[in-house]
Scaffold this motif. Structure first.
Motif, short mmCIF file in Angstrom:
data_model
loop_
_atom_site.label_atom_id
_atom_site.label_comp_id
_atom_site.label_asym_id
_atom_site.label_seq_id
_atom_site.Cartn_x
_atom_site.Cartn_y
_atom_site.Cartn_z
N ARG A 124 0.82 -1.22 0.00
CA ARG A 124 0.00 0.00 0.00
C ARG A 124 0.84 1.26 0.00
O ARG A 124 0.34 2.35 -0.24
N LEU A 125 2.12 1.13 0.31
CA LEU A 125 3.01 2.29 0.27
C LEU A 125 3.48 2.59 -1.15
O LEU A 125 4.04 3.63 -1.42
N ALA A 126 3.30 1.62 -2.04
CA ALA A 126 3.87 1.75 -3.37
C ALA A 126 2.88 2.35 -4.36
O ALA A 126 1.68 2.20 -4.22
N ASP A 127 3.44 3.03 -5.36
CA ASP A 127 2.61 3.49 -6.47
C ASP A 127 2.35 2.33 -7.42
O ASP A 127 1.24 2.11 -7.87
N THR A 128 3.42 1.59 -7.70
CA THR A 128 3.30 0.38 -8.52
C THR A 128 3.80 -0.80 -7.69
O THR A 128 4.86 -0.73 -7.09
N SER A 129 3.03 -1.88 -7.66
CA SER A 129 3.44 -3.07 -6.91
C SER A 129 3.78 -4.21 -7.84
O SER A 129 2.96 -4.63 -8.65
N ALA B 68 -3.33 -14.83 0.16
CA ALA B 68 -2.82 -13.63 0.81
C ALA B 68 -3.43 -12.36 0.23
O ALA B 68 -3.13 -11.27 0.69
N GLY B 69 -4.26 -12.52 -0.76
CA GLY B 69 -4.90 -11.33 -1.32
C GLY B 69 -3.98 -10.50 -2.18
O GLY B 69 -4.28 -9.36 -2.52
N ILE B 70 -2.83 -11.08 -2.55
CA ILE B 70 -1.87 -10.35 -3.36
C ILE B 70 -2.41 -10.10 -4.76
O ILE B 70 -2.12 -9.09 -5.39
N LEU B 71 -3.22 -11.03 -5.20
CA LEU B 71 -3.76 -10.94 -6.55
C LEU B 71 -4.46 -9.61 -6.78
O LEU B 71 -4.38 -9.02 -7.86
N GLU B 72 -5.11 -9.13 -5.73
CA GLU B 72 -5.87 -7.89 -5.88
C GLU B 72 -4.98 -6.66 -5.86
O GLU B 72 -5.37 -5.62 -6.35
N VAL B 73 -3.80 -6.77 -5.25
CA VAL B 73 -3.00 -5.56 -5.07
C VAL B 73 -1.79 -5.45 -5.98
O VAL B 73 -1.19 -4.39 -6.07
N ALA B 74 -1.45 -6.54 -6.69
CA ALA B 74 -0.28 -6.46 -7.57
C ALA B 74 -0.68 -5.82 -8.90
O ALA B 74 -1.73 -6.11 -9.45
N ASP B 75 0.19 -4.95 -9.38
CA ASP B 75 -0.04 -4.29 -10.67
C ASP B 75 0.71 -5.00 -11.79
O ASP B 75 0.25 -5.03 -12.92
N HIS C 192 2.57 1.81 -16.26
CA HIS C 192 1.60 1.87 -15.15
C HIS C 192 1.61 3.25 -14.50
O HIS C 192 0.57 3.79 -14.13
N GLN C 193 2.81 3.82 -14.39
CA GLN C 193 2.93 5.17 -13.83
C GLN C 193 2.09 6.16 -14.66
O GLN C 193 1.34 6.96 -14.11
N GLN C 194 2.24 6.05 -15.97
CA GLN C 194 1.47 6.95 -16.85
C GLN C 194 -0.03 6.71 -16.71
O GLN C 194 -0.81 7.66 -16.67
N PHE C 195 -0.39 5.44 -16.64
CA PHE C 195 -1.80 5.11 -16.48
C PHE C 195 -2.37 5.74 -15.20
O PHE C 195 -3.43 6.37 -15.22
#
Ligand SMILES: Nc1nc2c(ncn2[C@@H]2O[C@H](COP(=O)(O)OP(=O)(O)OP(=O)(O)O)[C@@H](O)[C@H]2O)c(=O)[nH]1
Ligand SMILES: [Mg+2]
Length: 312
Positions: free
Chosen positions: A155-160, A177-184, A242-245
């Motif tokens: 959650r601290l990251a802009d892109t994970s 672990a719910g990583i699927l939802e938070v990884a970009d 991703h940053q641009q998005f």
């Protein structure tokens, strides 16, 4: 301590000194951080998480070179929540520091979480702020594992980034672990090994089951061989895409607001914890413990009594 102006000029020694100060809970360290804060928010933060030994450090190393070629300055924060001081993160750092040691555009720092005032996310956030204030363009945050602590760091990251390797059964674990939802961006590293394509197909199938709105970023999957420096350029491109998005969709602002919220809550919690550890009247506590044993009061009421009397 008056390190702020030196750090703003990018001074490595001043930055390291402040980080140590925060680590040790030195008086004035958080004031310095407070002075730096208005100068932060420019760096782009990339989280790198994944199972132990998946090649995160090797990837980060390769990414440093790639971003440097793009004329970007780089900060690296390595976090090892399980084995501070002895973990692979620190050892890996030494190797990296030797390699990039003469490059003033790179700053690498480990976080040994045990000594920190407050939680893991707060520790990481503080270091990120210092590197940000130093003027680093991109900050890579490496964390071991896939538990809740890592989700917080994510959650601290802009892109994970989430790093997997063929044949480790990671895919199933990370769903838990719910990583699927938070990884970009999913990185299938060690693509030189058997099973990379199969893992990619599994991952695609899993991601396909997720409902995604048209305004949402569809997570990318990138194959790399960090050790052979293969696929690294493509990974860097994906991060920048991703940053641009995020920048154009308003997502960056949302994420940063979420990050600010997390940091505020962590800070509040750590102050309360500090207060509880040091500020409670021991005699009163003992008396209430006695009352509890005798069933004259209950834990809930006793806690409220202490809180109401202690906090003005
Ligand atoms: N075959 C192969 N090995 C790799 C690759 N990338 C990294 N490795 C090896 O995998 C091992 C672990 O790499 P690290 O970069 O230390 O992995 P890590 O995820 O940072 O490990 P921890 O920080 O201890 O969790 C090392 O022996 C690397 O040389 C790759 O693309 N292919
Ligand atoms: Mg590592």
């Amino acid at each position: 301590m008056e390190l702020t102006s030196e750090i703003l000029k990018g001074d490595v020694r001043a930055a390291a000194k402040l980080m140590r100060g925060i680590e040790d809970g030195a008086p004035g360290a958080f004031d310095e951080l407070g002075r730096l804060y208005p100068h932060t928010g420019r760096a782009y933060v990339v989280g790198v998480t994944g199972a132990p030994g998946s090649g995160k450090s090797t990837l980060v190393d390769a990414l440093i070179d790639d971003f440097r070629k793009r004329e970007m300055t780089v900060g690296v924060v390595a976090i090892d929540p399980t084995s501070p001081f002895t973990g692979g993160a620190i050892l890996g750092d030494r190797v990296r520091m030797q390699k990039h040691g003469t490059d003033r555009g790179v700053f690498i720092r480990s976080v040994a979480t045990r000594g920190w005032l407050g939680g893991l996310a707060r520790a990481a956030a503080s270091i990120i702020h210092v590197m940000d204030a130093m003027g680093k363009d991109i900050i890579l945050v490496e964390t071991v594992g896939i538990g809740q602590a890592e989700v917080d760091v994510t959650r601290l990251a802009d892109t994970s980034l989430f790093v997997l390797t063929p044949g480790m059964g990671d895919a199933i674990q990370m769903m838990k672990a719910g990583i699927l939802e938070v990884a970009d961006v999913f990185v299938i590293n060690k693509a030189d090994q058997e099973g990379a394509q199969r893992l990619k197909a599994e991952l695609e199938a899993m991601l396909g089951m997720q409902s995604s709105r048209p305004d949402e970023w569809p997570p990318a999957i990138v194959l790399t061989e960090a050790i052979n420096n293969k696929g690294i350029g493509g990974l860097a491109e994906e991060i920048l895409k991703h940053q641009q998005f995020l920048a154009s969709s308003g997502g960056l602002e949302r994420r940063r607001k979420e990050r600010a919220r997390l940091e505020l809550i962590e800070a509040i919690q750590s102050y309360f914890k500090h207060y509880i550890d040091s500020g409670i009247d021991k005699e009163r506590l003992e008396k209430l413990v006695g009352d509890l044993v005798k069933r004259k009061t209950d834990p809930h009421s006793a806690a409220l009594q202490i809180i109401n009397q202690s906090i003005k």
